[in-house]
Motif scaffolding. Structure first.
Motif, PDB file in Angstrom:
ATOM      1  N   PHE A 100      -0.798  -3.631 -10.231  1.00 21.00           N
ATOM      2  CA  PHE A 100      -1.435  -3.119  -9.020  1.00 21.00           C
ATOM      3  C   PHE A 100      -0.896  -1.735  -8.657  1.00 21.00           C
ATOM      4  O   PHE A 100      -1.648  -0.874  -8.184  1.00 21.00           O
ATOM      5  N   ALA A 101       0.379  -1.501  -8.893  1.00 15.72           N
ATOM      6  CA  ALA A 101       0.958  -0.188  -8.605  1.00 15.72           C
ATOM      7  C   ALA A 101       0.306   0.897  -9.460  1.00 15.72           C
ATOM      8  O   ALA A 101       0.104   2.029  -8.994  1.00 15.72           O
ATOM      9  N   ALA A 102      -0.052   0.543 -10.694  1.00 17.68           N
ATOM     10  CA  ALA A 102      -0.741   1.508 -11.552  1.00 17.68           C
ATOM     11  C   ALA A 102      -2.218   1.607 -11.195  1.00 17.68           C
ATOM     12  O   ALA A 102      -2.820   2.683 -11.295  1.00 17.68           O
ATOM     13  N   PHE A 103      -2.794   0.521 -10.742  1.00 16.47           N
ATOM     14  CA  PHE A 103      -4.222   0.482 -10.418  1.00 16.47           C
ATOM     15  C   PHE A 103      -4.514   1.275  -9.148  1.00 16.47           C
ATOM     16  O   PHE A 103      -5.507   2.013  -9.074  1.00 16.47           O
ATOM     17  N   LEU A 104      -3.654   1.123  -8.130  1.00 12.67           N
ATOM     18  CA  LEU A 104      -3.812   1.870  -6.872  1.00 12.67           C
ATOM     19  C   LEU A 104      -2.515   2.613  -6.565  1.00 12.67           C
ATOM     20  O   LEU A 104      -1.765   2.247  -5.641  1.00 12.67           O
ATOM     21  N   PRO A 105      -2.243   3.663  -7.292  1.00 12.67           N
ATOM     22  CA  PRO A 105      -0.987   4.383  -7.079  1.00 12.67           C
ATOM     23  C   PRO A 105      -0.908   5.078  -5.725  1.00 12.67           C
ATOM     24  O   PRO A 105       0.184   5.411  -5.259  1.00 12.67           O
ATOM     25  N   GLY A 106      -2.040   5.278  -5.066  1.00 15.75           N
ATOM     26  CA  GLY A 106      -2.047   5.926  -3.759  1.00 15.75           C
ATOM     27  C   GLY A 106      -2.012   4.970  -2.596  1.00 15.75           C
ATOM     28  O   GLY A 106      -2.269   5.375  -1.455  1.00 15.75           O
ATOM     29  N   LEU A 107      -1.683   3.697  -2.846  1.00 13.54           N
ATOM     30  CA  LEU A 107      -1.706   2.702  -1.775  1.00 13.54           C
ATOM     31  C   LEU A 107      -0.857   3.127  -0.579  1.00 13.54           C
ATOM     32  O   LEU A 107      -1.278   2.970   0.570  1.00 13.54           O
ATOM     33  N   GLY A 108       0.318   3.689  -0.826  1.00 15.94           N
ATOM     34  CA  GLY A 108       1.220   4.029   0.266  1.00 15.94           C
ATOM     35  C   GLY A 108       0.649   5.030   1.254  1.00 15.94           C
ATOM     36  O   GLY A 108       1.037   5.049   2.427  1.00 15.94           O
ATOM     37  N   SER A 109      -0.279   5.846   0.790  1.00 19.65           N
ATOM     38  CA  SER A 109      -0.936   6.808   1.681  1.00 19.65           C
ATOM     39  C   SER A 109      -2.385   6.422   1.961  1.00 19.65           C
ATOM     40  O   SER A 109      -3.192   7.260   2.383  1.00 19.65           O
ATOM     41  N   ALA A 110      -2.690   5.132   1.741  1.00 25.41           N
ATOM     42  CA  ALA A 110      -4.041   4.604   1.996  1.00 25.41           C
ATOM     43  C   ALA A 110      -5.104   5.395   1.249  1.00 25.41           C
ATOM     44  O   ALA A 110      -6.136   5.773   1.806  1.00 25.41           O
ATOM     45  N   GLU A 111      -4.866   5.620  -0.016  1.00 23.70           N
ATOM     46  CA  GLU A 111      -5.810   6.302  -0.897  1.00 23.70           C
ATOM     47  C   GLU A 111      -6.185   5.380  -2.055  1.00 23.70           C
ATOM     48  O   GLU A 111      -5.345   4.625  -2.540  1.00 23.70           O
ATOM     49  N   PRO A 112      -7.444   5.456  -2.524  1.00 26.15           N
ATOM     50  CA  PRO A 112      -8.541   6.280  -2.000  1.00 26.15           C
ATOM     51  C   PRO A 112      -9.063   5.757  -0.656  1.00 26.15           C
ATOM     52  O   PRO A 112      -9.116   4.549  -0.434  1.00 26.15           O
ATOM     53  N   LYS A 113      -9.446   6.674   0.207  1.00 27.89           N
ATOM     54  CA  LYS A 113      -9.865   6.330   1.568  1.00 27.89           C
ATOM     55  C   LYS A 113     -11.027   5.350   1.583  1.00 27.89           C
ATOM     56  O   LYS A 113     -11.168   4.543   2.503  1.00 27.89           O
TER      57      LYS A 113
END
Length: 334
Positions: free
Chosen positions: A237-250
């Motif tokens: 999941f960290a590779a799938f949504l690497p922008g999770l911490g900044s709520a990306e992609p919006k």
């Protein structure tokens, strides 16, 4: 505050389903006619699942009713649900549903969405030990499991669209059944999910489409949560949504806007919000810290956007409450 399923809400959902699972018309058939003798109405073709505008919605209408009966057995409507299921979920009517599968050109009938929902219904029926519904439904469930066995090895590429053909959604529901009833199918589902999604990275979040009711990104994530152990899922999941911490992609954190709830396709977008809420809640349970909090907040926002719209127009009313129930019972209803 996270919305919970209340008895009042459950009674409302049940009343909606009781109003449509035996409402034959209007109806949208998934039916190939091989001759004039095949020009038949829904009830003639499907002894049980002839209501709710289409076959699959009728199936998950029954799933919702049985789930509500189990969760709230003291609700007055639970008695009505029991009477309906005792009348409809019986061997001779199940045999009629199986007979439909033996017709010509039914290999693609309800593939894979309806297949998966029927398996989910069988799982729910098996949780009611005071009834014989699961025993009656088992031959039909086995028939659809056999179809999964035949289809998944031939499906070279996953179908990622946010509608009925989505592969990941079907894998999620089918795995819940297979883990209880068919170890070989469970192994096949895990293997195919890894083949389809295991190398996915940096999801662009190009959604929603104009008639989606599933998030292609988040239902894939939920499928991978179901097939991977905790640490392996966290890495994926960290590779799938690497922008999770900044709520990306919006786009994945923004509910869909529904312009016309009388339009059957545009009304799908309320289901999109509800199914996203389900996925975000489920995925949040596998995350830590700020990521988990963002996921839970996204779930709440999506649920609030569409929960009040499960009734009002039949184009949504015949199915949306099932997806609301998925979201509201996330973590126990798979």
């Amino acid at each position: 505050m996270t919305q919970k399923l209340t008895p009042e809400m459950a009674a409302h959902f049940a009343a909606l389903a009781l109003g449509h699972v035996r409402r034959e018309y209007p109806h949208k058939l998934d039916h190939v006619m091989d001759g004039p003798e095949d020009v038949l109405g829904p009830r003639a073709l499907h002894p049980i699942f002839y209501g709710s505008f289409d076959w699959h919605s009728c199936v998950h209408g029954y799933w919702m009713l049985l789930t509500i009966r189990r969760l709230f057995p003291k609700l007055p409507v639970a008695t009505e649900i029991r009477a309906l299921a005792d009348e409809m979920l019986v061997p001779h009517k199940v045999a009629g549903e199986i007979a439909y599968l033996d017709r010509a050109y039914t290999g693609g009938f309800e593939r894979p969405y309806g297949w998966a929902w029927l398996l989910a219904l069988h799982v729910e029926a098996s949780r009611h030990e005071d009834a014989e519904w699961a025993e009656a439904l088992e031959p039909l469930a086995r028939a659809f499991a056999d179809r999964f066995h035949g289809f998944l090895p031939r499906l070279t590429y996953p179908i990622r669209t946010g509608t009925h053909f989505n592969t990941a959604f079907a894998l999620v529901l089918a795995l819940g059944w297979a883990e209880r009833n068919d170890g070989a199918l469970a192994d096949l589902i895990r293997s195919r999910a890894a083949d389809y999604y295991g190398s996915d990275k940096a999801c662009p979040g190009w959604e929603p489409g104009g008639d989606d009711f599933l998030s292609s990104a988040l239902i894939e994530a939920l499928a991978m949560k179901r097939v991977l152990p905790g640490d392996a899922f966290a890495r994926w999941f960290a590779a799938f949504l690497p922008g999770l911490g900044s709520a990306e992609p919006k786009s994945l954190f923004t509910p869909a806007s529904v312009s016309d709830r009388s339009d059957a396709k545009i009304a799908h977008l309320d289901g999109f919000n509800l199914s996203r809420a389900w996925c975000w809640r489920e995925v949040a349970d596998a995350l830590d810290g700020p990521g988990a909090a963002l996921a839970r907040e996204a779930a709440d926002v999506h649920l609030a956007a569409s929960l009040l719209h499960v009734a009002g127009d039949y184009m949504g009313e015949h199915w949306l409450a099932s997806f609301a129930l998925l979201a509201l019972t996330a973590g126990e209803s798979g």
